[in-house]
Design an enzyme around this catalytic site. Structure first.
Site, PDB file in Angstrom:
ATOM      1  N   LYS A 272       0.841  -1.207   0.000  1.00  0.00           N
ATOM      2  CA  LYS A 272       0.000   0.000   0.000  1.00  0.00           C
ATOM      3  C   LYS A 272       0.867   1.245   0.000  1.00  0.00           C
ATOM      4  O   LYS A 272       1.929   1.284   0.642  1.00  0.00           O
ATOM      5  CB  LYS A 272      -0.904  -0.036   1.233  1.00  0.00           C
ATOM      6  CG  LYS A 272      -1.948   1.088   1.309  1.00  0.00           C
ATOM      7  CD  LYS A 272      -2.851   0.887   2.507  1.00  0.00           C
ATOM      8  CE  LYS A 272      -3.866   2.004   2.651  1.00  0.00           C
ATOM      9  NZ  LYS A 272      -4.772   1.793   3.799  1.00  0.00           N
TER      10      LYS A 272
ATOM     11  N   SER B  93      -9.324   2.194   2.684  1.00  0.00           N
ATOM     12  CA  SER B  93      -8.348   2.931   1.912  1.00  0.00           C
ATOM     13  C   SER B  93      -7.324   2.028   1.216  1.00  0.00           C
ATOM     14  O   SER B  93      -6.523   2.506   0.423  1.00  0.00           O
ATOM     15  CB  SER B  93      -7.612   3.904   2.840  1.00  0.00           C
ATOM     16  OG  SER B  93      -6.930   3.209   3.879  1.00  0.00           O
TER      17      SER B  93
ATOM     18  N   SER C  88     -10.278  -0.395   6.606  1.00  0.00           N
ATOM     19  CA  SER C  88      -9.545  -0.160   5.353  1.00  0.00           C
ATOM     20  C   SER C  88      -8.888  -1.393   4.745  1.00  0.00           C
ATOM     21  O   SER C  88      -8.425  -1.341   3.607  1.00  0.00           O
ATOM     22  CB  SER C  88      -8.486   0.924   5.565  1.00  0.00           C
ATOM     23  OG  SER C  88      -9.104   2.133   5.891  1.00  0.00           O
TER      24      SER C  88
END
Length: 1264
Positions: A750, A825, A849
């Site tokens: 990420k 996210s 997330s």
């Protein structure tokens, strides 16, 4: 390590074995001063007492004095009962040799009790007799626990006796014991008996120990003296003119005098270590969460800057070790699930390997007394002579730590919490001048601080540190403390240290001085701020030479405090001096082993005790016009610079992807026979096995996934950077002698997780160009296990959104349906893995997330307990926020992949690189267990009505689990509205979202975030007015607006922290009452249509609950949306019928064939059990083949038939600002997945969803 009979001032002074130049001063005659302040009834003048009175004269004051007198009377009655019990025992057993019993060390005593050679009654009454004698001399006991006599009669267990069987233990006043007060020295707490024992006391009893007395503390606990109005002053048993230290001073006096063999205290600034050092005994302050603090009253509840701990005190180190061995058991871990299940490591404690020891003689803030400095030097020499390596350690910025971290941290609310405790009280003398400084208004604190700065800089700094902080400032302080801790650890590791030797304040100060010397806690409080385990061991005594040298003591600042400290030390010849032994977090066993070494070597050496023109309107008009023009110009220039930075970032991304494409193409040309489709079809566990055995090469796997990742990102725009160092990592992996668990596995990362040589943008322009100099800890561990991080993936701007869009890299699409968001996210990870372009990804989760992208994309994802995996080297938009716990975790196609990843991460390398983690390795036995589970479940949380498919997923999974032999029990999460509004929303936006809004300075807000951002930036007054207006119509939205105002002050933030802890306790109690192993609950889904996530942040209620609770939680896809679900959705009204309910319905429309997941939850630190439950759900769901026929009619069969999911055009927003719409008549292509990549929710008759094609403009960098 102390003599069998500690020297006290009334007896055996001359028999003290000591150095020839040491002498013990004579004691004042006993009875020359009462330990109690005189009450009005006794003829004393209340106004004459230091500190005056906080209560106006009158009946209320008289009532308080009556409560005090009643408490003293109960104390005396308790001592009388002790006396009667002892006399009765002696009459019945005149031959019992109590002196012999009292001379035994705790390990010896425990051994004799357990083997039956010594009856528990003999030990109990021997210590009861001695405790009575010591408290008559020192006034250390506040309450006798008469039920201990009953417990004694029931002591012998039916099976194997506990490690502390028959051992009498003393308990500090602030540690709850059922039926007894925990006063903290406050009159208001008298006659408030506790309903149950603290967890610590429960575990002690289960181990056979007998808590028999509670001991004295200073009022409020914020002092290292030991005096309060109720029970008076406790004296040092070695010299009655000296304080025993505090706040665990009653324990120190009782154990130091021989009246208890083992005691328990608390420590938030040295409150275990001061009494131990002053009284010549040993004590251990563990890492803050090593032992349970449940049922322990805190001096300042909710305060998290300076970490408190509970720990043992005893005569020697072996006793501390035995105590820790007994406490770190299954009972502790089951009674308090927030405690990491780390049993005592015997191998570390008993090791004889030479140590590499850092040391320092001074912290350059509080000048050590001559005896303190000599104690460190002598101990250093002894250790060197014994073969250990001693390395100088440069201690810096202790003044900043003391003022900014400790004083400011503990009193960040402007001392409101501290002062509130004294409301209605009769005395404040125990905290001395500090109370009056705390009481000053903020404006006066600032003024006095400014005036005092040139003359008394330390006083100036302390007063300045006691002002009221905003929530944003407090979060900033939390972040600064975290950074300081990691810097300290980095310096420690650079020197390759095992432990640290450092001074301990001493000798014991004269009574009355600790209240004047609050700055003198620098040596101990440092390790509360760092949250390192630290213990003290007495090593020498004050000599005549030390006393002579003390005459030249001036201190580093030569201020009033230095002069006062010199006076407090004076006249201490013969009193014990200790050193402090420190280890890294969670290494209590190593700390104890070092303490034992110091103790042993010391015993061998010797024996001892221990600026009118501005008003012109024309000038003002000109200035205003000029300023306005300048602002407009600067804003335009700022936007232009932002656009330039974004274009540069996109070009850099395109170049990186070109490099990636060239590398993949080159490999394919050089290796035309590579079976890419076969490689991509393998599950991760099977792929890992083939890589380790050599039947597949790491090159073939890396370049196969590199090629596939390029295909997927061209479709959905998920990859933002190619980690160019992956090819170097590939070569390093091939040279590894020992293949790690993830040998040759390509891993996607990420965006905000640091990778060396790459940017962690957080979707913010301001962070572009900030290239990271080193890998995050998790990336380092992945590499050490042979994994190859190869791409970084997209995220939403600031990550406070569960869509996946930012103005730099654009919008990421869901690979299963481009009209849907992949979630966020960690949306880039979800899209890439679901599209087949990565087999394992690492994301983060602060409200769902990891779990939301996994749910939306048909993957498995695990959110571990907050501190199970290192977050060191991870960029966060909100730092220092402790109300809601964020964490890192894995995402993959199946549960076995998650388990393999966790097994690889939870290794010694992770614990070495980040010692703040509890070193708990993966428990494979729990993961592979087949024992039937008792499972709590709920279909809705009462805040957001679940979509029809969410509800059906729970119902079907529940049925499958029941048929498989598991027990399913209905469970209702308590007070969910309160959790979402007050604990989550008000917690994560405690500062009124100011910190988050500040993130957008110098940035342009992404359109998908506008709805959230516009709400966040409203002034608090506007939010409150809107909330009042909306309350009668839309109460849920009104509550949310109120919560978005934040908490308003540091004091309220601490209250919020405390409320989270209380709720967690209630939730776990309900869990335990229903005897649950795990919980099955909904996961938000199916995937939302684009643009809705930013308007429905509160819909994360199903996931954010477990961030508030800090429980491990994972998601597993179990079904797909059917046509029947879609029809039922038309009747969806929600619980409130407000705009949020309407939006949720619109958000999930058009999802036939998309995956639906369930959420699996376990208690803290039980990731293995959570994964085991997830595996069970996955296995049962995959085994189910009867999929709703409506789903089959809506889609195509698995053989490849097609049917358009939608006839509507998909509007695309490009990064260059242009818009395009997919023509209605075009045929959209299908993303083809190899059969082995079939996700668990795609069954034999399920739908293959046609994907509307993503429009592109030039290179893929134009996606938005």
């Amino acid at each position: 390590m102390c003599p069998a009979k500690p020297v006290r001032c009334l007896e055996a002074v001359n028999s003290l074995p000591s150095p020839s130049n040491a002498r013990l001063p004579a004691a004042p005659p006993r009875g020359s001063a009462s330990p109690f302040p005189a009450s009005p009834a006794a003829g004393g003048s209340p106004g004459s007492r230091r500190g005056g009175s906080a209560v106006p004269p009158g009946p209320r004051r008289k009532g308080l004095w009556e409560k005090v007198e009643a408490a003293r009377q109960r104390q005396e009655e308790g001592l009388d009962r002790m006396d009667k019990a002892v006399r009765s025992f002696r009459e019945q057993h005149p031959s019992v040799n109590m002196v012999s019993i009292l001379s035994l060390s705790l390990p010896e005593l425990s051994r004799k009790l357990r083997d039956g050679s010594l009856p528990p009654e003999h030990v109990f009454y021997a210590y009861l007799s001695k405790a009575l004698q010591i408290t008559r001399e020192t006034n250390c006991i506040t309450e006798y626990m008469q039920e201990s006599e009953t417990q004694l009669q029931q002591a012998r267990p039916p099976g194997k006796p506990g490690l502390l069987y028959g051992v009498p233990v003393s308990i500090k006043d602030s540690i709850n014991c059922q039926g007894h007060d925990s006063t903290l020295g406050f009159v208001k707490n008298i006659n408030q008996p506790m309903a149950e024992d603290s967890v610590l006391v429960q575990v002690l009893k289960r181990q056979g120990a007998i808590p028999f007395v509670k001991t004295n503390v200073p009022q409020s606990l914020i002092s290292f003296d030991c005096k309060n109005l109720i029970f008076g002053q406790t004296f040092n048993p070695l010299l009655y003119t000296r304080t025993p230290g505090g706040s665990s001073g009653g324990e120190g006096a009782l154990i130091g005098g021989g009246g208890s063999i083992l005691g328990f205290g608390t420590d938030v600034g040295g409150s275990l270590r001061f009494p131990a050092a002053f009284c010549g005994i040993c004590a251990l302050k563990p890492t803050g969460n090593r032992l349970s603090k449940k049922g322990v009253i805190s001096g300042i509840p909710g305060q998290k800057s300076v970490v408190a701990a509970v720990g043992p005190m005893a005569k020697d180190v072996e006793s501390l070790a035995l105590c820790m061995r007994a406490l770190l058991c299954e009972d502790m871990f089951s009674l308090d699930s927030t405690v990491p299940p780390l049993p005592f490591n015997e191998e570390v404690y008993s090791s004889t390997q030479p140590l590499r020891i850092g040391y320092y003689e001074t912290d350059f803030f509080t000048m050590p007394s001559p005896a303190m400095r000599r104690a460190v030097r002598e101990t250093k020499k002894l250790l060197e002579d014994a073969g250990h390596t001693l390395v100088p350690f440069e201690i810096t910025n202790v003044d900043h730590v003391t003022y900014n971290f400790c004083v400011r941290g503990m009193f960040a609310d402007g001392c409101t919490s501290f002062l509130k405790k004294f409301e209605g009280e009769l005395e404040r003398g125990s905290v001395g001048t500090f109370f009056w400084l705390a009481k000053l208004p903020n404006c006066l604190k600032t003024l006095v601080s400014w005036i005092a700065k040139p003359f008394v800089p330390r006083l100036s700094s302390i007063i300045g540190s006691m002002r009221t902080n905003t929530v944003d400032e407090l979060w900033g302080l939390h972040h600064e403390i975290e950074e300081s801790c990691h810097q300290f650890i980095a310096q420690w590791k650079k020197l390759n240290l095992d432990v640290m030797l450092c001074p301990m304040l001493g000798p014991a100060l004269s009574i009355g001085y600790p209240g004047k010397l609050s700055v003198a806690v620098s040596y101990t409080m440092l390790y509360n701020s760092l949250d390192f385990p630290a213990g003290v061991v007495p090593v020498t005594m004050v000599t005549d030479e030390d006393e002579k040298e003390l005459k030249g003591y001036q201190g580093y600042f030569r201020d009033w405090w230095d002069r006062t400290l010199a006076k407090a030390f004076h006249g201490s010849v013969g009193l014990p001096v200790a050193v402090q032994c420190v280890a890294l977090p969670w290494q209590e066993e190593l700390c104890l082993r070092f303490m034992k070494e110091v103790e042993t070597l010391t015993l061998k050496k010797n024996q001892f005790v221990l600026d009118p023109s501005w008003a012109d309107p024309r000038i003002l008009s000109a200035l205003l016009c000029g300023s306005a023009a300048a602002i407009v110009l600067l804003k335009r220039l700022g936007h232009r610079r932002i656009q330039q930075k974004m274009e540069e970032a996109r070009r850099a991304r395109d170049l990186a992807l070109e490099q990636m494409e060239k590398a993949a193409r080159r490999f394919k040309q050089e290796n035309p026979g590579t079976q890419t489709a076969h490689i991509l079809s393998l599950p991760m566990v099977e792929l890992a096995e083939k890589l380790k055995e050599g039947s597949l090469s790491p090159e073939s796997v890396l370049y196969s996934y590199m090629g596939k990742a390029l295909e997927v990102t061209q479709e959905v725009n998920c990859v933002i950077d190619f980690i160019h160092g992956c090819e170097d990592q590939l070569q390093k992996v091939k040279k590894q002698k020992e293949k790690g668990l993830l040998y040759g596995i390509p891993v996607s990362i990420k965006d905000h997780i640091n990778c060396k040589g790459h940017v962690s943008s957080g979707g913010l322009v301001k962070l572009l160009g900030q290239v990271k100099e080193e890998d995050s800890v998790i990336v380092q561990v992945l590499k050490s296990q042979g994994a190859i991080p190869f791409v970084k993936t997209n995220i939403p701007q600031t990550m406070i959104n569960y869509d996946c869009s930012n103005l730099i890299f654009g919008q990421t699409l869901n690979p299963l349906n481009h009209q849907k968001t992949p979630g966020g996210s960690s949306g880039g990870e979800g899209a890439l893995i679901a599209g087949g372009g990565s087999i394992l990804g690492i994301g983060s989760d602060v409200a769902g997330s990891i779990r939301l992208p996994s749910s939306f994309c048909g993957l498995c994802g695990l959110k571990p307990t907050g501190n199970r995996i290192s977050k060191l080297g991870v960029v966060s938009p909100i730092t220092g926020m402790y109300s809601v716990t964020g964490t890192l975790g894995p995402m993959a196609r199946d549960v076995d992949s998650l388990a393999l990843c966790m097994k690889a991460l939870l290794c010694d390398e992770m614990f070495r690189l980040d010692p703040t983690l509890p070193p708990i390795p993966f428990d494979d036995e729990v993961y592979t267990s087949s024992k039937p589970l008792r499972i709590g479940y709920y279909e809705g949380d009462g805040y957001f009505q679940p979509s029809p498919s969410m509800k059906r997923a729970i119902q079907e999974t529940r049925k499958l689990l029941q048929e498989a032999g598991h027990t399913l029990v209905p469970f209702a999460p308590p007070k969910i509205d309160y959790v979402v509004d007050e604990l989550f929303t008000r917690g994560i936006f405690s500062d009124g979202a100011a910190h988050l809004v500040d993130c957008f300075k110098g940035d342009i807000v992404d359109p998908n975030l506008k709805s959230q951002f516009n709400t966040y930036r409203l002034p608090a007054l506007v939010k409150r007015i809107l909330a009042i207006i909306l309350k009668p119509i839309y109460p849920r939205i009104a509550r949310d607006l109120n919560a978005l105002c934040g908490v308003g002050s540091a004091k309220n933030l601490w209250d919020q922290h405390a409320a989270v802890a209380v709720y967690r306790t209630e939730f776990i109690a309900k869990w335990r009452k229903q005897r649950l192993d795990v919980i099955l609950c909904p996961a938000l889904g199916p995937a939302f249509n684009h643009g809705y996530a930013g308007k429905l942040f509160a819909a994360t209620s199903y996931t954010n609950l477990y961030n508030v609770l800090n429980f491990p939680a994972g998601v597993v896809p179990v079904s797909t949306v059917t046509k029947a679900d879609e029809e039922e959705l038309k009747h969806y009204r929600g619980h409130y019928g407000d705009p949020w309910d309407k939006r949720l319905k619109e958000a999930v429309e058009g999802a036939v064939g998309l995956p639906v997941a369930v959420q699996c939850v376990a208690l803290p630190w039980q990731e293995e059990l959570c994964l085991r439950f997830m595996k069970e759900v996955e296995t049962l769901s995959r085994g189910r083949r009867n999929v709703d026929e409506e789903a089959g009619r809506e889609g195509a069969s698995h053989g490849g038939k097609r049917k358009a999911l939608t006839k509507q055009g998909l509007e695309m927003v490009f990064a260059n600002g242009k818009r395009g719409t997919r023509p209605r008549g075009n045929t959209a292509p299908v993303i083809y997945l190899p059969s082995a990549l079939e996700p668990p929710w795609l069954h034999r008759d399920a739908v293959v969803i046609q994907q509307p094609h993503m429009l592109t403009s030039g290179k893929m960098g134009a996606h938005c």
